[in-house]
Motif scaffolding. Structure first.
Motif, PDB file in Angstrom:
ATOM      1  N   VAL A 143       0.414  -1.003  -0.423  1.00 23.45           N
ATOM      2  CA  VAL A 143       0.045   0.283  -0.393  1.00 23.45           C
ATOM      3  C   VAL A 143       0.996   1.242  -0.197  1.00 23.45           C
ATOM      4  CG1 VAL A 143      -1.498   2.081   1.088  1.00 23.45           C
ATOM      5  CG2 VAL A 143      -1.949  -0.706   1.241  1.00 23.45           C
ATOM      6  N   LEU A 144       1.780   0.975   1.379  1.00 23.26           N
ATOM      7  CA  LEU A 144       2.777   2.463   1.250  1.00 23.26           C
ATOM      8  C   LEU A 144       3.901   2.184  -0.691  1.00 23.26           C
ATOM      9  CD1 LEU A 144       3.525   2.148   4.586  1.00 23.26           C
ATOM     10  CD2 LEU A 144       1.868   3.692   3.128  1.00 23.26           C
ATOM     11  N   GLU A 145       3.059   2.753  -1.586  1.00 23.86           N
ATOM     12  CA  GLU A 145       3.608   2.810  -3.289  1.00 23.86           C
ATOM     13  C   GLU A 145       4.592   3.794  -3.086  1.00 23.86           C
ATOM     14  OE1 GLU A 145       2.009   1.734  -7.127  1.00 23.86           O
ATOM     15  OE2 GLU A 145       0.603   2.996  -6.045  1.00 23.86           O
ATOM     16  N   HIS A 146       6.023   3.617  -3.783  1.00 25.23           N
ATOM     17  CA  HIS A 146       6.838   5.082  -4.366  1.00 25.23           C
ATOM     18  C   HIS A 146       5.902   5.480  -5.176  1.00 25.23           C
ATOM     19  CE1 HIS A 146      10.096   6.841  -6.969  1.00 25.23           C
ATOM     20  NE2 HIS A 146      10.155   6.609  -5.446  1.00 25.23           N
ATOM     21  N   GLY A 147       6.190   7.010  -5.288  1.00 25.25           N
ATOM     22  CA  GLY A 147       5.222   8.083  -5.628  1.00 25.25           C
ATOM     23  C   GLY A 147       3.817   8.326  -5.416  1.00 25.25           C
ATOM     24  N   TRP A 148       3.940   7.084  -4.510  1.00 27.13           N
ATOM     25  CA  TRP A 148       2.157   7.758  -3.889  1.00 27.13           C
ATOM     26  C   TRP A 148       2.413   8.511  -2.333  1.00 27.13           C
ATOM     27  CZ3 TRP A 148      -1.210   5.468  -0.312  1.00 27.13           C
ATOM     28  CH2 TRP A 148      -2.948   6.371   0.308  1.00 27.13           C
ATOM     29  N   ALA A 149       2.569   7.302  -1.454  1.00 28.75           N
ATOM     30  CA  ALA A 149       3.339   7.419   0.476  1.00 28.75           C
ATOM     31  C   ALA A 149       4.939   8.138  -0.529  1.00 28.75           C
ATOM     32  CB  ALA A 149       3.600   6.174   0.384  1.00 28.75           C
ATOM     33  N   TYR A 150       5.888   7.516  -0.456  1.00 29.66           N
ATOM     34  CA  TYR A 150       7.116   8.379  -0.185  1.00 29.66           C
ATOM     35  C   TYR A 150       7.678   8.850  -1.821  1.00 29.66           C
ATOM     36  CZ  TYR A 150       8.735   3.830  -1.783  1.00 29.66           C
ATOM     37  OH  TYR A 150       9.607   2.285  -1.940  1.00 29.66           O
ATOM     38  N   GLY A 151       9.420   9.312  -1.676  1.00 29.88           N
ATOM     39  CA  GLY A 151       9.543   9.079  -2.959  1.00 29.88           C
ATOM     40  C   GLY A 151       9.533  11.011  -3.138  1.00 29.88           C
ATOM     41  N   ARG A 152       9.940  11.378  -4.584  1.00 27.54           N
ATOM     42  CA  ARG A 152      10.091  12.943  -4.484  1.00 27.54           C
ATOM     43  C   ARG A 152       8.512  13.309  -5.125  1.00 27.54           C
ATOM     44  NH1 ARG A 152      13.886  14.922  -9.673  1.00 27.54           N
ATOM     45  NH2 ARG A 152      15.399  13.336  -8.413  1.00 27.54           N
ATOM     46  N   GLU A 153       7.458  12.156  -5.192  1.00 28.83           N
ATOM     47  CA  GLU A 153       6.419  12.567  -5.722  1.00 28.83           C
ATOM     48  C   GLU A 153       5.000  12.449  -4.719  1.00 28.83           C
ATOM     49  OE1 GLU A 153       5.629  15.058  -7.941  1.00 28.83           O
ATOM     50  OE2 GLU A 153       7.794  14.934  -9.151  1.00 28.83           O
ATOM     51  N   GLY A 154       5.997  11.477  -3.346  1.00 29.20           N
ATOM     52  CA  GLY A 154       4.810  10.605  -3.144  1.00 29.20           C
ATOM     53  C   GLY A 154       4.440  11.658  -1.290  1.00 29.20           C
ATOM     54  N   LYS A 155       3.173  12.375  -1.765  1.00 23.94           N
ATOM     55  CA  LYS A 155       3.106  13.331  -0.981  1.00 23.94           C
ATOM     56  C   LYS A 155       1.522  12.809  -0.027  1.00 23.94           C
ATOM     57  CE  LYS A 155       6.825  15.484  -1.258  1.00 23.94           C
ATOM     58  NZ  LYS A 155       8.577  14.877  -0.844  1.00 23.94           N
ATOM     59  N   ALA A 156       1.515  11.572  -0.506  1.00 23.09           N
ATOM     60  CA  ALA A 156      -0.262  11.376  -0.107  1.00 23.09           C
ATOM     61  C   ALA A 156      -0.985  11.184   1.313  1.00 23.09           C
ATOM     62  CB  ALA A 156      -0.932  10.294  -1.172  1.00 23.09           C
ATOM     63  N   LEU A 157       0.062  11.211   2.236  1.00 26.62           N
ATOM     64  CA  LEU A 157       0.556  11.238   3.268  1.00 26.62           C
ATOM     65  C   LEU A 157       0.173  11.627   4.671  1.00 26.62           C
ATOM     66  CD1 LEU A 157       0.722   7.177   3.894  1.00 26.62           C
ATOM     67  CD2 LEU A 157      -1.118   8.253   3.298  1.00 26.62           C
ATOM     68  N   LYS A 158       1.467  12.401   3.745  1.00 29.69           N
ATOM     69  CA  LYS A 158       2.230  13.855   4.743  1.00 29.69           C
ATOM     70  C   LYS A 158       1.068  14.740   5.742  1.00 29.69           C
ATOM     71  CE  LYS A 158       3.911  18.343   3.188  1.00 29.69           C
ATOM     72  NZ  LYS A 158       5.555  18.152   4.449  1.00 29.69           N
ATOM     73  N   ASP A 159       1.766  14.503   6.733  1.00 29.88           N
ATOM     74  CA  ASP A 159       1.324  15.499   7.568  1.00 29.88           C
ATOM     75  C   ASP A 159      -0.098  14.601   8.468  1.00 29.88           C
ATOM     76  OD1 ASP A 159       2.651  17.204   7.849  1.00 29.88           O
ATOM     77  OD2 ASP A 159       1.035  18.696   6.537  1.00 29.88           O
ATOM     78  N   LYS A 160      -0.073  13.075   8.289  1.00 30.80           N
ATOM     79  CA  LYS A 160      -1.396  12.582   8.801  1.00 30.80           C
ATOM     80  C   LYS A 160      -0.723  11.570  10.039  1.00 30.80           C
ATOM     81  CE  LYS A 160      -3.873  10.613   4.994  1.00 30.80           C
ATOM     82  NZ  LYS A 160      -5.164  11.765   5.134  1.00 30.80           N
ATOM     83  N   ILE A 161      -1.520  11.821  10.957  1.00 32.26           N
ATOM     84  CA  ILE A 161      -0.836  10.822  12.339  1.00 32.26           C
ATOM     85  C   ILE A 161      -1.064   9.809  12.460  1.00 32.26           C
ATOM     86  CG2 ILE A 161      -1.049  10.103  14.670  1.00 32.26           C
ATOM     87  CD1 ILE A 161      -1.485  13.946  13.973  1.00 32.26           C
ATOM     88  N   LEU A 162       0.467   8.649  12.928  1.00 34.05           N
ATOM     89  CA  LEU A 162       0.332   7.520  12.508  1.00 34.05           C
ATOM     90  C   LEU A 162       0.597   7.286  14.078  1.00 34.05           C
ATOM     91  CD1 LEU A 162       0.607   4.302  11.514  1.00 34.05           C
ATOM     92  CD2 LEU A 162       2.472   4.604  10.486  1.00 34.05           C
ATOM     93  N   MET A 163       0.030   6.087  14.763  1.00 37.15           N
ATOM     94  CA  MET A 163       0.462   5.756  16.029  1.00 37.15           C
ATOM     95  C   MET A 163       0.032   4.084  16.012  1.00 37.15           C
ATOM     96  SD  MET A 163      -2.609   6.862  18.343  1.00 37.15           S
ATOM     97  CE  MET A 163      -2.128   5.957  20.046  1.00 37.15           C
ATOM     98  N   GLN A 164       0.752   3.069  16.571  1.00 29.98           N
ATOM     99  CA  GLN A 164       0.275   1.457  17.115  1.00 29.98           C
ATOM    100  C   GLN A 164      -0.315   1.288  18.171  1.00 29.98           C
ATOM    101  OE1 GLN A 164       4.497   1.195  15.218  1.00 29.98           O
ATOM    102  NE2 GLN A 164       3.662  -0.753  14.920  1.00 29.98           N
ATOM    103  N   VAL A 165      -0.952   0.156  18.386  1.00 31.01           N
ATOM    104  CA  VAL A 165      -1.970  -0.530  19.263  1.00 31.01           C
ATOM    105  C   VAL A 165      -1.641  -1.459  19.538  1.00 31.01           C
ATOM    106  CG1 VAL A 165      -3.700  -0.677  20.633  1.00 31.01           C
ATOM    107  CG2 VAL A 165      -4.342   1.514  19.636  1.00 31.01           C
ATOM    108  N   ILE A 166      -0.009  -2.075  20.264  1.00 33.41           N
ATOM    109  CA  ILE A 166       0.237  -2.885  20.684  1.00 33.41           C
ATOM    110  C   ILE A 166       0.362  -3.840  21.804  1.00 33.41           C
ATOM    111  CG2 ILE A 166       2.987  -4.242  20.493  1.00 33.41           C
ATOM    112  CD1 ILE A 166       2.367  -2.735  18.391  1.00 33.41           C
TER     113      ILE A 166
END
Length: 200
Positions: free
Chosen positions: A84-107
């Motif tokens: 799901v965290l695809e290059h060009g979408w989630a990361y990389g030069r053009e991958g800004k789709a998730l910018k500033d979203k908060i991520l946490m884990q419940v363990i």
């Protein structure tokens, strides 16, 4: 505006987990909170990348809820991350789709908190063991916050499970309606510790 929360849940033996049963049972029935069970949705591990990406875009806070599996996450969540965290979408030069979203884990983990220390049986802290997830978030321009951790699940009684479930409900309601103070929470190893300062 309330925060929209996506709980991405991964437990291959959910039917045997009293701890996660209690946590899931206490998730508020709010239109702003989406519970997404990966093992129910993808029993054959055939993840729909576009569908998952669309879900992520609709939410502000992403929670990965899972048991600690060999100091990491269950395999389907790892596959979800890989796909799901695809290059060009989630990361990389053009991958800004998730910018500033908060991520946490419940363990959840059977081990006690003191076990997860340089002098304990598990040698490393929970935060040290979760560092690959933290780094994944950073690469994806997300903000990773300390995890909410339920320790000692193997020795917990039903009252203990229910107590954890009730606190989880309070955590989710707080995140939905108030969010987090990022400069404050970064000083704490666990979300639990920071949250106690908010409700005490």
């Amino acid at each position: 505006m309330p925060n929209k929360i996506l709980i991405i849940f991964a437990h291959p033996l959910f039917e045997k987990s009293n701890a996660h049963a209690a946590l899931v049972r206490h998730i508020p029935g709010s239109p702003n909170i989406t519970f997404h069970d990966l093992y129910q949705e993808y029993p054959e591990f055939d993840i729909d990348m576009k569908r998952e990406q669309e879900l992520l875009l609709l939410h502000d806070i992403i929670i990965w809820q899972h048991p600690m599996y060999w100091y990491s996450c269950p395999p389907l969540l790892k596959q979800w991350i890989d796909i799901v965290l695809e290059h060009g979408w989630a990361y990389g030069r053009e991958g800004k789709a998730l910018k500033d979203k908060i991520l946490m884990q419940v363990i959840t983990t059977g081990g006690r908190r003191e076990n997860y220390s340089p002098t304990g049986r598990d040698r490393f802290t929970i935060m040290q063991l979760l560092e690959p997830f933290n780094q994944t978030a950073k690469v994806c321009n997300m903000t990773y916050i300390p995890p909410y951790v339920v320790h000692g699940t193997h020795s917990m009684d039903m009252a203990g499970y229910e107590k954890c479930g009730s606190e989880y409900r309070a955590v989710l309601e707080y995140l939905e309606n108030k969010g987090v103070n990022l400069s404050e929470i970064s000083k704490y190893p666990y979300f639990n510790d920071w949250f106690q300062t908010k409700i005490s």
